[in-house]
Design an enzyme around this catalytic site. Sequence first.
Site, short mmCIF file in Angstrom:
data_model
loop_
_atom_site.label_atom_id
_atom_site.label_comp_id
_atom_site.label_asym_id
_atom_site.label_seq_id
_atom_site.Cartn_x
_atom_site.Cartn_y
_atom_site.Cartn_z
N ASP A 99 0.86 -1.18 0.00
CA ASP A 99 0.00 0.00 0.00
C ASP A 99 0.89 1.23 0.00
O ASP A 99 2.09 1.14 0.28
CB ASP A 99 -0.93 0.00 1.22
CG ASP A 99 -2.21 0.81 0.99
OD1 ASP A 99 -2.34 1.45 -0.07
OD2 ASP A 99 -3.06 0.80 1.89
N ASP A 100 0.30 2.37 -0.31
CA ASP A 100 1.08 3.61 -0.31
C ASP A 100 1.35 4.10 1.10
O ASP A 100 2.43 4.62 1.39
CB ASP A 100 0.39 4.70 -1.14
CG ASP A 100 -1.04 5.01 -0.68
OD1 ASP A 100 -1.61 4.26 0.16
OD2 ASP A 100 -1.62 6.00 -1.17
N ASP A 103 -2.06 4.55 7.86
CA ASP A 103 -2.41 5.71 8.68
C ASP A 103 -2.80 5.23 10.08
O ASP A 103 -1.98 5.16 10.97
CB ASP A 103 -3.52 6.50 8.00
CG ASP A 103 -3.80 7.84 8.66
OD1 ASP A 103 -3.68 7.95 9.89
OD2 ASP A 103 -4.17 8.79 7.94
#
Length: 165
Positions: A99-100, A103
């Site tokens: 994933d980028d 969070d």
Amino acid sequence: MSNPNQKSFPVTWDQFHRDSRALAWRLASIGPFDAVVAIARGGLVPAAIVARELNIRTVETVAAKSYDHQNQSGIKILKEISPSILELSKKGSKILIVDDLVDTGNTARVVRDMLPGAHFATVYAKPKGRDMVDTFITEVSQDTWIFFPWDLDVAYVAPISGGTD
């Protein structure tokens, strides 16, 4: 950004490509991987770069939605992981999830539950979600909003001091 006190971290295409390649370098010693699962949409670009760099030919996606522009909401799976990848995982094949960003870790937790033995890698990590990730490149503070290259356009930016040129 919904909070005016939030920091911003703009990332250019060049920087994102460099960071994604750096992720591949870190992952090279952990592999080889039999498949990569990109978390769509943010994980599509880094997963493609990592798959190229590590010569992973089996590329899958899982589509999860947790953001509506800038506000986090509950996780909704829009596209499941294919049965063939789930079966590979059950047989002990080495699966990589990319994933980028992690969070809060909510999306990572949901996808990790789908592939419990997989190695989870992100380009960027925030403190609340960092424990969900096995490998990442850059940590940013929880109050930082990352502007990815696909979110940006070239535009004038006022000086930090508020003065004019």
